[in-house]
Design a protein around this motif. Sequence first.
Motif, PDB file in Angstrom:
ATOM      1  N   PHE A   1     -26.596   1.963  32.236  1.00  0.00           N
ATOM      2  CA  PHE A   1     -25.248   2.523  32.170  1.00  0.00           C
ATOM      3  C   PHE A   1     -24.458   2.185  33.430  1.00  0.00           C
ATOM      4  O   PHE A   1     -23.234   2.064  33.390  1.00  0.00           O
ATOM      5  N   ALA A   2     -25.154   2.018  34.540  1.00  0.00           N
ATOM      6  CA  ALA A   2     -24.484   1.702  35.797  1.00  0.00           C
ATOM      7  C   ALA A   2     -23.789   0.343  35.740  1.00  0.00           C
ATOM      8  O   ALA A   2     -22.769   0.142  36.410  1.00  0.00           O
ATOM      9  N   TYR A   3     -24.303  -0.590  34.945  1.00  0.00           N
ATOM     10  CA  TYR A   3     -23.627  -1.877  34.780  1.00  0.00           C
ATOM     11  C   TYR A   3     -22.234  -1.656  34.181  1.00  0.00           C
ATOM     12  O   TYR A   3     -21.256  -2.258  34.632  1.00  0.00           O
ATOM     13  N   LEU A   4     -22.152  -0.838  33.176  1.00  0.00           N
ATOM     14  CA  LEU A   4     -20.878  -0.571  32.528  1.00  0.00           C
ATOM     15  C   LEU A   4     -19.921   0.137  33.482  1.00  0.00           C
ATOM     16  O   LEU A   4     -18.731  -0.195  33.550  1.00  0.00           O
ATOM     17  N   ILE A   5     -20.424   1.090  34.241  1.00  0.00           N
ATOM     18  CA  ILE A   5     -19.593   1.799  35.218  1.00  0.00           C
ATOM     19  C   ILE A   5     -19.083   0.824  36.272  1.00  0.00           C
ATOM     20  O   ILE A   5     -17.906   0.860  36.650  1.00  0.00           O
TER      21      ILE A   5
END
Length: 146
Positions: A81-85
């Motif tokens: 999810f951190a990639y998307l953030i």
Amino acid sequence: HHAHHVWVKQTKRMTSWMIRIFFAATVAFAIPIDKLLSFEAFWKGSLMGIGPCILTKVLCAFFMGPPRFVIGWAMVGRAEFAYLIAQMAASANMVDAKTFSIVIWALIYATIFAPFVFRKVLNRYVDRYCPEDEGGEEEEASVKAH
């Protein structure tokens, strides 16, 4: 019941591919390759990946008793999810391309190392603290009967 099982089995393949396409179309195309492959982004991302992305999670679980490394490495594996953030922050001009590349390198460390190390520490924990002979066969038979 059977129709639901068939539906889940058939759509699982398509869902898996759609998630990959979504990732490639959003995050992967947003990565500036020229900045990502720079030495500065690599070494700073390596420090960020090993320090804040991995060590902080592994070390904060140090006082959790015997499953401490299982808990710590399970927390490391939450980088997807951190990639998307990070991509959303870059597209909103909250971070520049250089910083975004450093963040991507840091997340790559967590994404690559976490599953392998987690499997190793989990297997070691199971071997050490979960003996196979303690009523496992009786419990399995009881579960299958119900």
